[in-house]
Design an enzyme around this catalytic site. Sequence first.
Site, PDB file in Angstrom:
ATOM      1  N   ASP A   1      -2.767  -1.194  10.661  1.00  0.00           N
ATOM      2  CA  ASP A   1      -2.896  -1.228   9.204  1.00  0.00           C
ATOM      3  C   ASP A   1      -3.519  -2.514   8.689  1.00  0.00           C
ATOM      4  O   ASP A   1      -3.867  -2.603   7.508  1.00  0.00           O
ATOM      5  CB  ASP A   1      -1.519  -1.059   8.551  1.00  0.00           C
ATOM      6  CG  ASP A   1      -1.021   0.378   8.592  1.00  0.00           C
ATOM      7  OD1 ASP A   1      -1.784   1.259   9.042  1.00  0.00           O
ATOM      8  OD2 ASP A   1       0.123   0.614   8.172  1.00  0.00           O
TER       9      ASP A   1
ATOM     10  N   LYS B   1       0.846  -1.200   0.000  1.00  0.00           N
ATOM     11  CA  LYS B   1       0.000   0.000   0.000  1.00  0.00           C
ATOM     12  C   LYS B   1       0.873   1.238   0.000  1.00  0.00           C
ATOM     13  O   LYS B   1       2.049   1.217   0.373  1.00  0.00           O
ATOM     14  CB  LYS B   1      -0.930   0.024   1.228  1.00  0.00           C
ATOM     15  CG  LYS B   1      -0.248   0.008   2.589  1.00  0.00           C
ATOM     16  CD  LYS B   1       0.257   1.350   3.111  1.00  0.00           C
ATOM     17  CE  LYS B   1       0.853   1.256   4.513  1.00  0.00           C
ATOM     18  NZ  LYS B   1       1.525   2.512   4.943  1.00  0.00           N
TER      19      LYS B   1
END
Length: 461
Positions: free
Chosen positions: A311, A186
């Site tokens: 996350d 990401k």
Amino acid sequence: MTFRIERATVAQIGTLCAIERCAVELFRGHEAWPSYVAVELPPDVLRDAVTRGLVWVALSAEGEPVGFVCLDAEARDTSIGIAEIDVLPTWGRRGIGAALLEHACEWARAAGYTQVDLGTLADVPWNAPFYAKHGFVEVDKQAPEFAFALERDRENGFPDHLRVFMSRKLQPIAADDWSVWPAPAKLNLFLRIVGRREDGYHELQTMFRLLDWGDELRLRPRSDGQVQRLTEVPGVPAETDLVVRAARLLQPFAGSDAGVDIELDKRIPMGGGLGGGSSDAATVLVGLNHLWGCGLDQAALAELGRQLGADVPVFVRGRSAWAEGVGEQLTPVSLPFRWYVVLDPHEHVPTAALFQAAELTRNAARATISSFTSGETSENAFEPVVRTRHPRVATALDWLGSYGRARLSGSGACVFLETVSRDAAEVIAEACPAAFTAQVAAGVNVSPLYQALARHRAGAG
């Protein structure tokens, strides 16, 4: 002579292109010769496939590449194509082509694909007759799914009357087989710290952008309750690894004897701000939820993920998203398609030290999704601190910044630049200084993990 098969590396791309040119010589004098001479394997296409783990190389006992197979990065739902398979003519008739083909087909099966397709010539012994020996059968080349490939072949001048398309059905994955699952990286397209909670955690705002590139995990269910990580990860003991912890966190929802072997192909730089460890953990949760038949929904899996790290939930939910809180309050956002150059400066940036830095801005005004989409909000709160404390990252930002707006991802150390085309990204990546490593990847709104899950569900019937 012996040979072994390994995943190809970017450093081998030039050699693989040379092998393809040598293999083309076998067609000298054939009706297709003019087309083969005129059409070369594009290095950028091969690089794209290599970085996605879709290319395998056969190496001699001395470690020299003597052949390779490349799968098509543009796979359809449950089928994937052989884009290229070549062996040096001097290494022919030694079973290398067959071994490469079987290796690629076995990976495709483990990845949940149910069919492998290819285009070839009907009258060449090492083409259609060779593939027929390995379970491929001729199919209707006028079928809609082959329209693009057929049009491309005709544009390149391949003899249409000799061109055939072939497919091979793959066996479903057995309960105790290895299966393959992606763990995408990401980017944080911006990151702002807007406060601090009573428990000491910082309140964040960020835009998570998932990429179509990342790590790969292999999972093989066990029936003895053991969770075994079979891949050594430097500096990360198995007992503390998030992939092991994720599996054990899920075990109470499976049968009492549910276990797993885990192998990891690590491509995301560790500690680079790209979410590698969190994504690996999310992939274990999603993959084992399917393999063990736990039946947990996405929200329940995300809650388990939150216990492993802030996350993890965004990777479990599998959508590019606006995030608040400590990163767990997620709002899915559809972002425009973009390509990214991601630069690894090969520098360790300790996140804890950054959060403790006196110069870190912790009380920024709250942003909105509209302020981000308008371009008004694009900063990363950690970037000034990292620039001061980590000159190597600052150098990477400055070099990449010469091509446009370079940004830090997460707390670093990786930096990135957004482009509107792959060609533009590839040009920049090719110019990357030797001290750094450049990766080109596309931003996606839906995680490759959920494409894999759909394939595995379809294969399970």
